[in-house]
Design a protein around this motif. Structure first.
Motif, short mmCIF file in Angstrom:
data_model
loop_
_atom_site.label_atom_id
_atom_site.label_comp_id
_atom_site.label_asym_id
_atom_site.label_seq_id
_atom_site.Cartn_x
_atom_site.Cartn_y
_atom_site.Cartn_z
N ILE A 278 0.84 -1.21 0.00
CA ILE A 278 0.00 0.00 0.00
C ILE A 278 0.87 1.25 0.00
CG2 ILE A 278 -1.69 1.31 1.35
CD1 ILE A 278 -2.72 -1.43 2.38
N LEU A 279 1.91 1.23 0.85
CA LEU A 279 2.79 2.40 0.97
C LEU A 279 3.42 2.76 -0.37
CD1 LEU A 279 4.41 4.46 2.69
CD2 LEU A 279 6.12 2.67 3.01
N PHE A 280 4.01 1.77 -1.05
CA PHE A 280 4.71 2.09 -2.29
C PHE A 280 3.75 2.36 -3.45
CE2 PHE A 280 8.34 0.09 -0.09
CZ PHE A 280 9.18 1.20 -0.16
N SER A 281 2.55 1.79 -3.37
CA SER A 281 1.54 2.16 -4.37
C SER A 281 1.22 3.64 -4.26
CB SER A 281 0.26 1.33 -4.15
OG SER A 281 0.52 -0.03 -4.31
N LEU A 282 1.04 4.09 -3.02
CA LEU A 282 0.73 5.51 -2.81
C LEU A 282 1.90 6.40 -3.23
CD1 LEU A 282 -1.08 5.32 0.66
CD2 LEU A 282 -2.11 5.80 -1.58
#
Length: 791
Positions: free
Chosen positions: A286-290
């Motif tokens: 989720i973090l790197f998608s954002l």
């Protein structure tokens, strides 16, 4: 029309080269970031999804009260669970039990000897898990008690490429688990790259049960992992409610709550805290998608800002086209065509960039990603690029085409307050993200530095660790005595498990003054050597260590200070307790030391002086004499294990691996933050240059009237400084909240200091000032006379 639009696009590139380069670099960087994250996320989401029945394949877990008001989650279960699932639970179509070796086993033929990682699994293992079988049948490979199924690589290493290993013999020996015998190869399997489990061989679970002490086969002894294939119509929530008291119904003193969780989810969502699933690697997905979305958004914002800022240069073009009959749809199509074509140019550049750095990216992430363009990839790339083109070109297209042709041609169009507000808002958004990423990188690095430097309660420096294999199984004490005679060896000992994988636990112990609440306490316990405490540099709080004891003394026990505190013992030394055996005398209390990672609090712990189940040897060597000492130890090892490579590691390296994911995240965050700042500054650079160009007449008049270069520079820079300051006000509170949440995962963590946030703001402000200031100084140094003549 398309041809005409493309012609105009290339003419504009030629006319406004700097703006084109800024947009191309920004969008290419953003798309490259998205491509890399897309490859990484695709790989993460595919882990363990290759199993044929993955949607119905579940693992059996337990929540157990830890005696301190919380629930601990365990993946191991009693070996009795397998038969119970197979015969008593109609919702279970099939089940299998797996015992995993903590350390490597010695595997040999007449002419070769290797260390390998293995499991012991029940007959249905290869029916539940879809590891492709190159040789053998999934119905029979584990039927015989002396069967071994080996990996493709292991078959090649022992028998050579292209040789059929079926029916051949392998000697397998594992000291810690008491395995020692000759096994017949009944199958060869392959492990897909997207498997979370990596192992070299599988033995029959019958062998595990055969060597199992009958006293340890009960519902309180948890040795194996259980997996079940549920029927297609099972509702998992209802099923978990039904199974919750399954173990309690078998043993009223056992407080474990059983639940089933989908096997493929364990890789991404395998963390539990106080009985609740709290995520895992899915948080990084989720973090790197954002981050990827935000970096691309920053690049799109650059395009919007520069396009609308340059609006005055293209308004006449729009006005003329409208005057000769072009409607607004045609003009919108023209501007969107330009932005989409630019996006595809950027995609090409981004793809080349990703191919060039993919090897480096694989090294950082620990993956083996391949940039191969299949149908899914093609669709994803086209969708992302079109979306990027539409997002970046929509605002300029709508903005530039809305004006009335007559007003445009008469030069009566002025920039409205709302338009300026939108443009400034986009800059604030860019820098808010950049500042947030700077804070994130700072906090992650400071926490990792804290982890490296924290006093763990033992000394991990210069400690060699290696496995008890082959000749060391029966001659471990002799080997250690001879090792201690080597100059450069400070001390040597052994232990069950390892300092970073202290997993064994037990409950249902008894001691004087025990309360009802403390009866529920779960203790960690390990078998250790007489000189374990001295070798590891663990401090005694009171009493004595095992150094004067002989191994396998069942009458003594040493606890840590957390155990003594929770047990309520005021004078523990000399107290007799029933723990891992009856009537043991507490001879010492060690100061607390950290086991496993700093995510976990220190648990109550017991050390038992036994050689049974010991698999790890440890040798402390003197600093500065590593080379000679390692050479001598290698020679000694080879005399006990001829033909077997001395495969050792240092304890501090093993400790580093506990935080491998965090270190990878830190490195990636650093580069993504740098990229975000770079793209933001590119946009700021373009805006500053345009502002200076637009206000050159004003600047010239101010200089003629007496303003200095410094005053003009401050005037031009102050507008952008205000935007960065507003960005700080927005980003820093959000960064504080998210940093607090991330650090909350660690039982031991750094305090959040204000200078982490001030430093991030100052860094962003400095970079922005440097970017804008260079353009402001250049504008302020122009000769006002030449400028006024041009005007």
């Amino acid at each position: 029309m398309l041809k005409h639009n493309l012609l105009l696009f290339f003419r504009n590139i030629k006319k406004h080269k700097s703006s084109f380069l800024i947009n191309l670099i920004g969008l290419s960087s953003g798309l490259a970031c998205v491509l890399l994250v897309y490859l990484w996320i695709s790989d993460e989401l595919s882990i363990d999804t290759f199993h044929e029945h993955e949607k119905r394949l579940y693992q059996v877990l337990r929540h157990v009260p830890d005696g301190q008001g919380s629930l601990a989650t365990y993946s191991s279960n009693s070996s009795l669970m397998l038969t119970a699932l197979q015969t008593e639970v109609p919702e279970v179509e099939m089940a299998t039990a797996v015992f995993e070796f903590d350390t490597g086993a010695m595997v040999k033929t007449d002419d070769k000897k290797l260390t390998a990682i293995g499991n012991m699994a029940s007959e249905d293992y290869f029916k539940l898990f879809s590891y492709p079988l190159i040789h053998g049948s999934k119905h029979t490979v584990l039927k015989d008690i002396n069967a071994v199924v080996i990996s493709k690589e292991m078959a090649r290493n022992f028998f050579g490429q292209g040789v059929d290993p079926m029916g051949k013999s392998l000697t397998i020996k594992h000291g810690e688990e008491g395995v020692d015998g000759i096994f017949t190869v009944t199958g060869v399997f392959d492990i897909p790259a997207n498997s979370s489990k990596k192992f070299d061989f599988v033995l029959s679970y019958k062998k595990f049960l055969q060597r199992r002490d009958a006293d340890n086969i009960h519902w309180g002894s948890n040795s194996s992992r259980m997996y079940a294939l549920l029927n297609p119509d099972v509702h998992i929530d209802h099923f978990n409610n039904k199974m919750a008291d399954f173990i309690k119904n078998k043993n009223e003193y056992n407080l474990a709550t059983v639940f089933f969780t989908r096997y493929a989810d364990n890789y991404l969502k395998g963390n539990f805290e106080n009985g609740k699933q709290t995520g895992g690697r899915i948080n990084y997905v989720i973090l790197f998608s954002l981050v990827a979305i935000f970096v691309l958004a920053i690049a799109c914002i650059n395009f919007m800002n520069l396009s609308t800022a340059r609006a005055s240069r293209r308004l006449k073009e729009v006005g003329v086209k409208k005057a000769v009959g072009a409607n607004r749809k045609v003009l919108i199509f023209q501007f969107l065509t330009e932005s989409i074509v630019l996006s595809f140019f950027s995609l090409f550049c981004a793809s080349v960039f990703v191919i060039l750095i993919l090897s480096w990216f694989n090294g950082v992430t620990g993956k083996d990603l391949v940039f191969s363009v299949d149908n899914n990839m093609t669709m994803a790339l086209i969708a992302i690029t079109l979306l990027t083109g539409l997002a970046s070109g929509s605002y300029p297209a709508l903005y530039l085409t809305k004006f009335d042709a007559a007003k445009v041609l008469k030069g009566k169009i002025k920039t409205s307050f709302g338009e300026l507000l939108v443009r400034k808002g986009l800059v604030i958004f860019q820098f808010s993200i950049s500042i947030f990423l700077i804070v994130a990188v700072s906090v992650i690095y400071m926490q990792l530095d804290f982890i490296q430097s924290k006093n763990l309660g033992y000394n991990k420096d210069n400690v060699m660790i290696f496995e008890r294999q082959d000749g060391l199984v029966d001659n471990m004490e002799t080997f250690l005595e001879q090792a201690k005679q080597i100059p450069g060896v400070v001390n040597a000992s052994y232990m069950q498990g390892g300092m970073t994988s202290f997993n064994n636990s037990s409950s249902d112990h008894r001691w004087p003054g025990q309360t009802e609440a403390s009866k529920k306490l779960t203790f960690r316990h390990a078998h250790v050597g007489p000189e374990f405490i001295e070798t590891m540099g663990i401090e005694m709080k009171e009493g004595r260590s095992y150094i004067s004891e002989k191994p396998n003394n069942d009458s003594k026990i040493i606890l840590n200070e957390t155990a003594v505190k929770l047990m309520g013992l005021k004078n523990p030394i000399g107290t007799r307790i029933d723990m891992r055996g009856p009537n043991r005398e507490i001879i010492g209390v060690v100061k607390d030391f950290n086991i496993q990672s700093l995510y976990d609090e220190i648990a109550p712990m017991a050390l038992l002086c036994r050689t049974e189940w010991v698999g790890t040897l440890m040798v402390k060597i003197k600093s500065g004499k590593e080379k000679a000492t390692i050479a001598a130890l290698t020679d000694l090892h080879n005399t006990f294990n001829p033909g077997l490579t001395f495969d050792f590691r240092f304890l501090d390296e093993q400790y580093q691996q506990l935080y491998e994911s965090e270190q990878r995240v830190a490195i990636l965050s650093k580069y993504f933050a740098g990229l975000a700042i770079l793209i933001s500054c590119l946009g700021l650079f373009g805006l500053a240059a345009f502002t200076a160009e637009r206000r050159k007449k004003e600047i010239s008049i101010r200089k003629v009237l007496g303003q200095s270069i410094g005053q003009v520079t401050v005037m031009l820079s102050s507008e952008f400084v205000k935007l960065v300051l507003i960005s700080m006000l927005i980003a820093l509170p959000i960064a504080y909240l998210l940093a607090t949440n991330w650090l909350g995962q660690f039982a031991y963590r750094i305090p959040l200091k204000i200078w982490y946030f001030i430093g991030a703001g100052v860094a962003a402000l400095s970079v922005a000032m440097f970017t804008v200031g260079s353009q402001a100084i250049r504008a302020a140094n122009r000769n006002p006379i030449n400028t006024l003549r041009e005007e």
